[in-house]
Design a protein around this motif. Structure first.
Motif, PDB file in Angstrom:
ATOM      1  N   HIS A  56       6.370 -37.835  42.577  1.00 18.48           N
ATOM      2  CA  HIS A  56       5.082 -38.460  42.297  1.00 18.48           C
ATOM      3  C   HIS A  56       5.150 -39.968  42.497  1.00 18.48           C
ATOM      4  CE1 HIS A  56       6.488 -40.089  38.381  1.00 18.48           C
ATOM      5  NE2 HIS A  56       7.157 -38.952  38.279  1.00 18.48           N
ATOM      6  N   LYS A  57       3.994 -40.563  42.578  1.00 22.99           N
ATOM      7  CA  LYS A  57       3.922 -42.016  42.619  1.00 22.99           C
ATOM      8  C   LYS A  57       4.534 -42.565  41.338  1.00 22.99           C
ATOM      9  CE  LYS A  57       0.606 -45.846  42.937  1.00 22.99           C
ATOM     10  NZ  LYS A  57      -0.828 -46.207  43.018  1.00 22.99           N
ATOM     11  N   SER A  58       5.417 -43.546  41.475  1.00 20.97           N
ATOM     12  CA  SER A  58       6.111 -44.086  40.306  1.00 20.97           C
ATOM     13  C   SER A  58       5.121 -44.743  39.351  1.00 20.97           C
ATOM     14  CB  SER A  58       7.162 -45.108  40.738  1.00 20.97           C
ATOM     15  OG  SER A  58       8.130 -44.523  41.586  1.00 20.97           O
TER      16      SER A  58
ATOM     17  N   SER B  44       2.731 -54.332  43.590  1.00 20.32           N
ATOM     18  CA  SER B  44       2.201 -53.556  44.723  1.00 20.32           C
ATOM     19  C   SER B  44       3.269 -52.953  45.624  1.00 20.32           C
ATOM     20  CB  SER B  44       1.253 -54.426  45.568  1.00 20.32           C
ATOM     21  OG  SER B  44       0.198 -54.918  44.777  1.00 20.32           O
ATOM     22  N   PHE B  45       4.491 -52.780  45.124  1.00 21.79           N
ATOM     23  CA  PHE B  45       5.471 -52.032  45.898  1.00 21.79           C
ATOM     24  C   PHE B  45       5.062 -50.559  45.916  1.00 21.79           C
ATOM     25  CE2 PHE B  45       7.851 -55.761  45.971  1.00 21.79           C
ATOM     26  CZ  PHE B  45       9.061 -55.602  46.634  1.00 21.79           C
ATOM     27  N   ARG B  46       5.304 -49.902  47.033  1.00 26.48           N
ATOM     28  CA  ARG B  46       4.961 -48.486  47.182  1.00 26.48           C
ATOM     29  C   ARG B  46       6.176 -47.657  46.765  1.00 26.48           C
ATOM     30  NH1 ARG B  46       3.650 -49.111  53.348  1.00 26.48           N
ATOM     31  NH2 ARG B  46       5.602 -50.267  53.033  1.00 26.48           N
ATOM     32  N   CYS B  47       6.142 -47.193  45.521  1.00 23.47           N
ATOM     33  CA  CYS B  47       7.302 -46.544  44.910  1.00 23.47           C
ATOM     34  C   CYS B  47       6.978 -45.096  44.557  1.00 23.47           C
ATOM     35  CB  CYS B  47       7.722 -47.292  43.645  1.00 23.47           C
ATOM     36  SG  CYS B  47       8.062 -49.055  43.901  1.00 23.47           S
ATOM     37  N   TRP B  48       7.979 -44.237  44.726  1.00 28.79           N
ATOM     38  CA  TRP B  48       7.852 -42.815  44.426  1.00 28.79           C
ATOM     39  C   TRP B  48       9.068 -42.367  43.630  1.00 28.79           C
ATOM     40  CZ3 TRP B  48       3.379 -40.351  46.040  1.00 28.79           C
ATOM     41  CH2 TRP B  48       2.599 -41.054  46.971  1.00 28.79           C
ATOM     42  N   SER B  49       8.861 -41.411  42.733  1.00 28.62           N
ATOM     43  CA  SER B  49       9.938 -40.948  41.852  1.00 28.62           C
ATOM     44  C   SER B  49      10.121 -39.439  41.954  1.00 28.62           C
ATOM     45  CB  SER B  49       9.631 -41.295  40.391  1.00 28.62           C
ATOM     46  OG  SER B  49       9.539 -42.687  40.189  1.00 28.62           O
ATOM     47  N   ALA B  50      11.379 -39.007  41.833  1.00 29.34           N
ATOM     48  CA  ALA B  50      11.701 -37.593  41.636  1.00 29.34           C
ATOM     49  C   ALA B  50      11.956 -37.398  40.148  1.00 29.34           C
ATOM     50  CB  ALA B  50      12.929 -37.202  42.445  1.00 29.34           C
ATOM     51  N   ASN B  51      11.269 -36.431  39.543  1.00 29.35           N
ATOM     52  CA  ASN B  51      11.327 -36.237  38.100  1.00 29.35           C
ATOM     53  C   ASN B  51      11.489 -34.753  37.771  1.00 29.35           C
ATOM     54  OD1 ASN B  51      11.294 -37.611  35.665  1.00 29.35           O
ATOM     55  ND2 ASN B  51       9.273 -38.500  35.987  1.00 29.35           N
ATOM     56  N   PRO B  52      12.623 -34.329  37.171  1.00 30.33           N
ATOM     57  CA  PRO B  52      13.775 -35.117  36.751  1.00 30.33           C
ATOM     58  C   PRO B  52      14.539 -35.694  37.948  1.00 30.33           C
ATOM     59  CG  PRO B  52      13.744 -32.980  35.638  1.00 30.33           C
ATOM     60  CD  PRO B  52      12.745 -32.915  36.749  1.00 30.33           C
ATOM     61  N   GLU B  53      15.435 -36.606  37.642  1.00 28.61           N
ATOM     62  CA  GLU B  53      16.165 -37.349  38.653  1.00 28.61           C
ATOM     63  C   GLU B  53      17.267 -36.511  39.307  1.00 28.61           C
ATOM     64  OE1 GLU B  53      18.149 -38.079  34.656  1.00 28.61           O
ATOM     65  OE2 GLU B  53      16.128 -37.795  35.446  1.00 28.61           O
TER      66      GLU B  53
END
Length: 411
Positions: free
Chosen positions: A257-259, A306-315
């Motif tokens: 998802h978007k961070s 405004s950095f375009r960051c995305w996360s994997a959750n859980p890591e």
């Protein structure tokens, strides 16, 4: 036949039939649990080919001091899981370097945090000089699952390609269209076009937020994928378990998802554009007014700049349960009493490392990590055996449930 015996036989027959049906249909899967939970952002990802030795990035780069006792364990884990890890030479930082790095107006950073930050900047310079388009940065005390390259990364990368493709088209696709996997060629990159993202948080100590922030899928784009290699909830860190339950994520499911509020830089990817902005505009030194750590500044870049960051959750990456290099440096300077106590009890050559260089402890939210005493060897034949049985076939040879994550005090 005696009525009681007849009833016993009937119960036995029914039990046998139910057992056969249960075995034939298989155990309830994370796919069915995700569908039953009504996740309209769930994407079925079939088995995909393993990622390459750099996990689809231009390079995997470790931040590690030349004298770090954690290198041997890191490189052995990379060898077992067939990852190609580069460790750029890092200068020996001096007090003058630290003072030059610190802001003159309200500095908040400790010596250990400043040196760790400068180590990351050294990696950024290496990356920008290399001509590569992407890199994955990991710290030298992180662990990852034995299925990282063969199963986990292919699924997360597929989700990432889908998200970026949908963003480029301007709107999320219907769930039915997510049955078709976006290929690297279609997405212009294994992780999507690197011009479309700045930072990918694959390893962190939590991108956690309130449920109210999660309700707007347009504002927070996301894709969920099944991942049977995730630990069961009872073996996750208690904070992770509570968070996933609060936002309605089924068991054995990972969300990209978007961070929102990512913290810690255990394992994160950078595009060339993202690295340039970090080095030259945002994190080249301690900002005016002070900052406590590099990972805090990266969080601010994602949240506020405004950095375009995305996360994997859980890591996918998490550090092992051992004091950090920051704590070690601060302890030597008398800044961290707790770390100093750890140091006095630890076996040489350092905190959290035994006499052979093996990291002690385990990593939260990693079901079958690659580091620690279970896989420690320097014998070439044993290493090749571990590469085949553990790395390629995915057999876990350590006790996945040895640590009860629910009692861990921190991430």
């Amino acid at each position: 036949m005696d009525p009681r015996r007849r009833r016993f036989v009937m119960i036995a027959v029914v039990t046998l039939v139910l057992f056969i049906l249960y075995t034939w249909t298989g155990h309830p899967s994370s796919v069915s649990s995700a569908v039953q939970a009504g996740l309209d952002y769930f994407m079925h990802v079939p088995d995909l080919p393993a990622a390459n030795s750099t996990l689809g990035f231009g390079a995997i780069v470790a931040v590690s001091q030349l004298t770090s006792t954690r290198r041997n364990s890191l490189l052995l884990a990379a060898n077992i899981t067939e990852l190609d890890v580069t460790i750029p030479d890092q200068p020996v930082w001096t007090d003058a370097d630290v003072e030059k790095f610190k802001t003159k107006n309200g500095s908040l950073i400790t010596r250990g945090s400043a040196m760790a930050w400068m180590g990351h900047l050294n990696v950024l310079r290496w990356f920008l000089d290399s001509g590569l388009e992407t890199m994955l940065v990991m710290e030298d005390d992180v662990d990852w699952d034995i299925h990282l390259r063969t199963s986990q990364v292919p699924k997360v990368a597929a989700a990432m390609r889908t998200l970026l493709t949908e963003q480029r088209l301007g709107q999320p696709s219907p769930q039915s269209s997510r049955e078709k996997i976006v290929t690297p060629d279609q997405a212009q990159g294994y992780w999507g076009n690197p011009n479309d993202w700045d930072i990918l948080y694959l390893g962190h100590c939590g991108d956690m937020f309130k449920f109210s922030q999660w309700t707007n899928e347009t504002e927070i784009p996301r894709v969920a994928v099944s991942d049977p290699t995730l630990p069961s909830p009872e073996y996750m860190h208690i904070l992770t378990r509570r968070f996933l339950a609060e936002i309605g994520i089924p068991i054995k499911t990972r969300v990209v998802h978007k961070s929102i509020s990512p913290l810690c830089t255990f394992g994160f990817a950078l595009s060339r554009m993202g690295a340039q902005r970090l080095l030259h505009d945002v994190a080249g030194s301690e900002p005016e007014g002070g900052s406590q750590a590099y990972d805090v500044r990266i969080l601010e870049a994602c949240r506020d700049l405004s950095f375009r960051c995305w996360s994997a959750n859980p890591e996918l990456f998490h550090h092992q349960d051992a004091p950090s290099e920051i704590a070690i440096v601060n302890a030597k300077k008398g800044k961290d009493h707790t770390a100093h106590e750890h140091s006095s009890k630890a076996s040489p050559p350092g905190i959290g490392v035994d006499s052979e260089g093996r990291l002690q402890g385990a990593a939260p939210n990693i079901a079958c990590g690659t580091r620690g005493a279970s896989f420690w060897t320097q014998d070439p034949e044993t290493i090749e055996y571990l590469r085949e049985v553990v790395g390629r076939q995915g057999h876990c040879l350590r006790d996945q449930h040895a640590e009860d994550m629910s009692v861990w005090p921190h991430l």
